[in-house]
Motif scaffolding. Sequence first.
Motif, mmCIF file in Angstrom:
data_model
loop_
_atom_site.group_PDB
_atom_site.id
_atom_site.type_symbol
_atom_site.label_atom_id
_atom_site.label_comp_id
_atom_site.label_asym_id
_atom_site.label_seq_id
_atom_site.Cartn_x
_atom_site.Cartn_y
_atom_site.Cartn_z
ATOM 1 N N ALA A 162 0.806 -1.218 0.000
ATOM 2 C CA ALA A 162 0.000 0.000 0.000
ATOM 3 C C ALA A 162 0.842 1.271 0.000
ATOM 4 O O ALA A 162 0.349 2.351 -0.336
ATOM 5 N N THR A 163 2.122 1.156 0.368
ATOM 6 C CA THR A 163 2.951 2.374 0.505
ATOM 7 C C THR A 163 4.235 2.321 -0.315
ATOM 8 O O THR A 163 5.116 3.169 -0.136
ATOM 9 N N LYS A 164 4.343 1.368 -1.228
ATOM 10 C CA LYS A 164 5.620 1.139 -1.916
ATOM 11 C C LYS A 164 6.096 2.328 -2.742
ATOM 12 O O LYS A 164 7.289 2.451 -3.029
ATOM 13 N N ASP A 165 5.189 3.209 -3.134
ATOM 14 C CA ASP A 165 5.575 4.357 -3.960
ATOM 15 C C ASP A 165 5.745 5.641 -3.153
ATOM 16 O O ASP A 165 5.962 6.715 -3.723
ATOM 17 N N LYS A 166 5.640 5.555 -1.843
ATOM 18 C CA LYS A 166 5.774 6.738 -1.000
ATOM 19 C C LYS A 166 7.232 7.202 -0.948
ATOM 20 O O LYS A 166 8.139 6.392 -0.810
ATOM 21 N N PRO A 167 7.457 8.509 -1.044
ATOM 22 C CA PRO A 167 8.830 9.020 -0.914
ATOM 23 C C PRO A 167 9.293 8.892 0.526
ATOM 24 O O PRO A 167 8.509 9.033 1.458
ATOM 25 N N LEU A 168 10.580 8.604 0.679
ATOM 26 C CA LEU A 168 11.159 8.456 2.016
ATOM 27 C C LEU A 168 12.303 9.436 2.234
ATOM 28 O O LEU A 168 13.077 9.683 1.316
ATOM 29 N N PRO A 169 12.411 9.968 3.438
ATOM 30 C CA PRO A 169 11.489 9.833 4.566
ATOM 31 C C PRO A 169 10.133 10.471 4.231
ATOM 32 O O PRO A 169 10.071 11.440 3.475
ATOM 33 N N ASN A 170 9.089 9.951 4.849
ATOM 34 C CA ASN A 170 7.745 10.466 4.587
ATOM 35 C C ASN A 170 7.439 11.585 5.584
ATOM 36 O O ASN A 170 6.836 11.357 6.632
ATOM 37 N N PHE A 171 7.859 12.786 5.231
ATOM 38 C CA PHE A 171 7.688 13.933 6.135
ATOM 39 C C PHE A 171 6.217 14.232 6.395
ATOM 40 O O PHE A 171 5.843 14.616 7.503
ATOM 41 N N GLU A 172 5.391 14.039 5.380
ATOM 42 C CA GLU A 172 3.949 14.304 5.526
ATOM 43 C C GLU A 172 3.333 13.390 6.575
ATOM 44 O O GLU A 172 2.558 13.829 7.431
ATOM 45 N N LEU A 173 3.684 12.113 6.531
ATOM 46 C CA LEU A 173 3.169 11.153 7.513
ATOM 47 C C LEU A 173 3.653 11.503 8.913
ATOM 48 O O LEU A 173 2.880 11.499 9.878
ATOM 49 N N VAL A 174 4.935 11.823 9.015
ATOM 50 C CA VAL A 174 5.512 12.182 10.317
ATOM 51 C C VAL A 174 4.792 13.377 10.921
ATOM 52 O O VAL A 174 4.418 13.376 12.098
#
Length: 229
Positions: A162-174
């Motif tokens: 579900a999250t494989k395309d998320k940029p890392l680090p995920n500042f938005e999630l944090v």
Amino acid sequence: MDTNKTILDMIKRKLVVSCQALPDEPLHSPFIMGRMSYAAYLGGAAGIRANSVADIQEIKKHVDLPIIGIIKQVYSGSDVFITPTMKEVDALYQEGVDMIAMDATDRVRPDGSTISELFPLIRNKYKDQLFMADCSTYEEAVKAVELGFDSVGTTLCGYTAATKDKPLPNFELVEKLVSSLSVPIIAEGGISTPDELKRLFDLGIYSAVVGSIITRPMEITKKFVKAIM
């Protein structure tokens, strides 16, 4: 004295270094991970994240720092491999790690259960133990807090379907986690530069775990080689 509060205070606003090497990696060895943890300690690390009882036992010989313990165990038929069952939790508790981290995603575990079914049993069995929820999404983090986890990590963001395309680090999630959850938020996953680390702390994280860019020379070398191919 509240031992768990003391442990959390020791890593507050500080860096935890992940010292791990899997069986197929050149540095796979409790001895090497012990020395790696000592190097991290000398560099200023406030805690260590480690995989396997053997590595943890060796690391304890070299550093007196809080240890976030995991056991990576692959079971057929399940994508969950970070402390996936009660068996691994039992082993880490018996070893006496300061905090146990485990996959807290919504994926089905090797025994067919979900984290919502398994963790209440673990929490009831080990009431005095600190637990860190390795999550991939905001919804999983919220559920982890409801279940009684003591801290939430962004560890698995980018590593699930579900999250494989998320940029890392995920500042938005944090940022979303910090602003809405009451437990310590530990940033982990894809932190590759000091500037990224500082930005995460500026967002209000409690602590951060950095691993590959510090302790996995084979992976670091691959990145440099790829840049010139």
